[in-house]
Design a protein around this motif. Sequence first.
Motif, PDB file in Angstrom:
ATOM      1  N   VAL A  36       0.837  -1.206   0.000  1.00 16.19           N
ATOM      2  CA  VAL A  36       0.000   0.000   0.000  1.00 16.19           C
ATOM      3  C   VAL A  36       0.869   1.252   0.000  1.00 16.19           C
ATOM      4  CG1 VAL A  36      -1.683   1.331   1.323  1.00 16.19           C
ATOM      5  CG2 VAL A  36      -1.922  -1.157   1.130  1.00 16.19           C
ATOM      6  N   VAL A  37       1.891   1.280   0.868  1.00 17.42           N
ATOM      7  CA  VAL A  37       2.774   2.448   0.962  1.00 17.42           C
ATOM      8  C   VAL A  37       3.504   2.676  -0.357  1.00 17.42           C
ATOM      9  CG1 VAL A  37       4.872   3.331   2.065  1.00 17.42           C
ATOM     10  CG2 VAL A  37       3.060   2.314   3.459  1.00 17.42           C
ATOM     11  N   THR A  38       3.968   1.593  -0.981  1.00 14.35           N
ATOM     12  CA  THR A  38       4.672   1.708  -2.259  1.00 14.35           C
ATOM     13  C   THR A  38       3.755   2.260  -3.340  1.00 14.35           C
ATOM     14  OG1 THR A  38       6.164  -0.121  -1.724  1.00 14.35           O
ATOM     15  CG2 THR A  38       5.886   0.418  -4.048  1.00 14.35           C
ATOM     16  N   ALA A  39       2.533   1.764  -3.391  1.00 12.15           N
ATOM     17  CA  ALA A  39       1.577   2.239  -4.400  1.00 12.15           C
ATOM     18  C   ALA A  39       1.278   3.723  -4.215  1.00 12.15           C
ATOM     19  CB  ALA A  39       0.294   1.415  -4.326  1.00 12.15           C
ATOM     20  N   ILE A  40       1.110   4.155  -2.973  1.00 15.12           N
ATOM     21  CA  ILE A  40       0.832   5.570  -2.708  1.00 15.12           C
ATOM     22  C   ILE A  40       2.030   6.431  -3.112  1.00 15.12           C
ATOM     23  CG2 ILE A  40       0.427   7.275  -0.890  1.00 15.12           C
ATOM     24  CD1 ILE A  40      -1.178   5.125   0.593  1.00 15.12           C
ATOM     25  N   GLY A  41       3.239   5.986  -2.733  1.00 12.01           N
ATOM     26  CA  GLY A  41       4.436   6.745  -3.086  1.00 12.01           C
ATOM     27  C   GLY A  41       4.623   6.841  -4.584  1.00 12.01           C
ATOM     28  N   ALA A  42       4.368   5.747  -5.291  1.00 10.32           N
ATOM     29  CA  ALA A  42       4.509   5.755  -6.746  1.00 10.32           C
ATOM     30  C   ALA A  42       3.470   6.662  -7.394  1.00 10.32           C
ATOM     31  CB  ALA A  42       4.377   4.336  -7.284  1.00 10.32           C
ATOM     32  N   TRP A  43       2.264   6.669  -6.863  1.00 11.78           N
ATOM     33  CA  TRP A  43       1.181   7.490  -7.409  1.00 11.78           C
ATOM     34  C   TRP A  43       1.474   8.978  -7.227  1.00 11.78           C
ATOM     35  CZ3 TRP A  43      -2.460  10.631  -4.751  1.00 11.78           C
ATOM     36  CH2 TRP A  43      -3.491  11.133  -5.553  1.00 11.78           C
ATOM     37  N   ARG A  44       2.107   9.346  -6.123  1.00 15.19           N
ATOM     38  CA  ARG A  44       2.415  10.755  -5.864  1.00 15.19           C
ATOM     39  C   ARG A  44       3.480  11.270  -6.815  1.00 15.19           C
ATOM     40  NH1 ARG A  44       3.544  11.744   0.357  1.00 15.19           N
ATOM     41  NH2 ARG A  44       3.771  13.856  -0.470  1.00 15.19           N
ATOM     42  N   GLY A  45       4.395  10.399  -7.233  1.00 10.63           N
ATOM     43  CA  GLY A  45       5.405  10.794  -8.205  1.00 10.63           C
ATOM     44  C   GLY A  45       6.336  11.867  -7.673  1.00 10.63           C
ATOM     45  N   GLY A  46       6.754  12.781  -8.564  1.00 12.79           N
ATOM     46  CA  GLY A  46       7.662  13.851  -8.175  1.00 12.79           C
ATOM     47  C   GLY A  46       8.839  13.961  -9.118  1.00 12.79           C
ATOM     48  N   GLY A  47       9.753  14.874  -8.786  1.00 10.43           N
ATOM     49  CA  GLY A  47      10.925  15.106  -9.609  1.00 10.43           C
ATOM     50  C   GLY A  47      11.994  14.057  -9.403  1.00 10.43           C
ATOM     51  N   ARG A  48      13.200  14.387  -9.842  1.00  4.69           N
ATOM     52  CA  ARG A  48      14.287  13.418  -9.795  1.00  4.69           C
ATOM     53  C   ARG A  48      14.611  12.971  -8.372  1.00  4.69           C
ATOM     54  NH1 ARG A  48      18.955  14.933 -14.264  1.00  4.69           N
ATOM     55  NH2 ARG A  48      17.611  14.759 -16.117  1.00  4.69           N
ATOM     56  N   ARG A  49      14.741  13.939  -7.478  1.00  2.00           N
ATOM     57  CA  ARG A  49      15.078  13.563  -6.106  1.00  2.00           C
ATOM     58  C   ARG A  49      13.969  12.741  -5.478  1.00  2.00           C
ATOM     59  NH1 ARG A  49      15.618  17.512  -0.964  1.00  2.00           N
ATOM     60  NH2 ARG A  49      13.385  17.092  -0.962  1.00  2.00           N
ATOM     61  N   ALA A  50      12.723  13.122  -5.734  1.00  2.00           N
ATOM     62  CA  ALA A  50      11.594  12.379  -5.172  1.00  2.00           C
ATOM     63  C   ALA A  50      11.587  10.945  -5.678  1.00  2.00           C
ATOM     64  CB  ALA A  50      10.279  13.072  -5.521  1.00  2.00           C
ATOM     65  N   GLN A  51      11.897  10.751  -6.953  1.00  3.99           N
ATOM     66  CA  GLN A  51      11.923   9.404  -7.504  1.00  3.99           C
ATOM     67  C   GLN A  51      13.066   8.588  -6.897  1.00  3.99           C
ATOM     68  OE1 GLN A  51       9.759   7.790  -9.653  1.00  3.99           O
ATOM     69  NE2 GLN A  51       8.490   9.569  -9.194  1.00  3.99           N
ATOM     70  N   ALA A  52      14.229   9.205  -6.753  1.00  2.00           N
ATOM     71  CA  ALA A  52      15.368   8.490  -6.154  1.00  2.00           C
ATOM     72  C   ALA A  52      15.069   8.118  -4.706  1.00  2.00           C
ATOM     73  CB  ALA A  52      16.633   9.345  -6.238  1.00  2.00           C
ATOM     74  N   GLU A  53      14.447   9.042  -3.978  1.00  2.00           N
ATOM     75  CA  GLU A  53      14.087   8.750  -2.587  1.00  2.00           C
ATOM     76  C   GLU A  53      13.039   7.645  -2.523  1.00  2.00           C
ATOM     77  OE1 GLU A  53      14.875  13.139  -0.552  1.00  2.00           O
ATOM     78  OE2 GLU A  53      12.825  12.435  -0.898  1.00  2.00           O
ATOM     79  N   LEU A  54      12.094   7.682  -3.452  1.00  2.00           N
ATOM     80  CA  LEU A  54      11.070   6.636  -3.490  1.00  2.00           C
ATOM     81  C   LEU A  54      11.704   5.270  -3.700  1.00  2.00           C
ATOM     82  CD1 LEU A  54       8.139   5.596  -3.729  1.00  2.00           C
ATOM     83  CD2 LEU A  54       8.243   6.187  -6.170  1.00  2.00           C
TER      84      LEU A  54
END
Length: 261
Positions: free
Chosen positions: A202-220
């Motif tokens: 669930v947490v992974t799906a929410i994080g992926a759905w929120r998306g974001g820029g380069r840093r956000a993707q790397a942190e995800l």
Amino acid sequence: AGNFVAQRGVWFALSGLYVALGLWIVGRWVGGTSGRMALLLIPLVWVSTPSTLLLHVGNAHGWVVVSAMLALVAFERRRPALGGLLLAFAIISKISPGLLLLVLLVQRRFREVGWTLLGCLLFTLVGIGAFGTGSLLAFVQYEMPRLASGDALRFLAEDHSVPINIAPFGMPFKLAALGLPLSDPWAAARTLGTLYSVVIVVVTAIGAWRGGGRRAQAELWAGVLTLAALRSPLAPVYAMLSLVWLFTLHAVDLKGWGRQL
């Protein structure tokens, strides 16, 4: 050849260099102030307890984490074949990075998923060619279910294993060691492992759905790799390498370092 100590020395050096290379490439790709901060903190990651323990033990976890993170960079640079091979290597090697496929699916990156699955098939065929089908069938039919249930790791309940296991699966054994009356720590551990699996999906799906820029993707990706590594019945401290990496990516947002020190 034939000198195991020398071979371990070579493995130690290559593993350490690969971790450093991964930290450098991802930091450069993130760019900006966040990327520069992450680059400056590479030495701290390199000498952190998860990293040094990982190199000392000789586990392949560092190769897996770095390969998965480099797969993200390759995907973003429109090199899906290379990214798919890197992520497939991570998934085939450790299973848990497969949770990143959920990230790609939620973000509708189906081409990247396809290349990754193709890479998994390629590595599987190479393994069959090298070792035959017997090893693969034994792993899928016998070993994987025992790994998931913890039966392959019966030593988890032993006194020397309980303190070093930071996975949620190990919590009932810690409570039992502290004197809490648990009739069956193994049953409690399996239930906890199942609940944890649901939570991280669930947490992974929410994080992926929120998306974001380069840093956000790397942190995800670093966060997902950390959560996935903790799903294993046994997670030593070196499983936190990706968490330390995540901290360096987020460090630029920490305020008042001087006052805190």
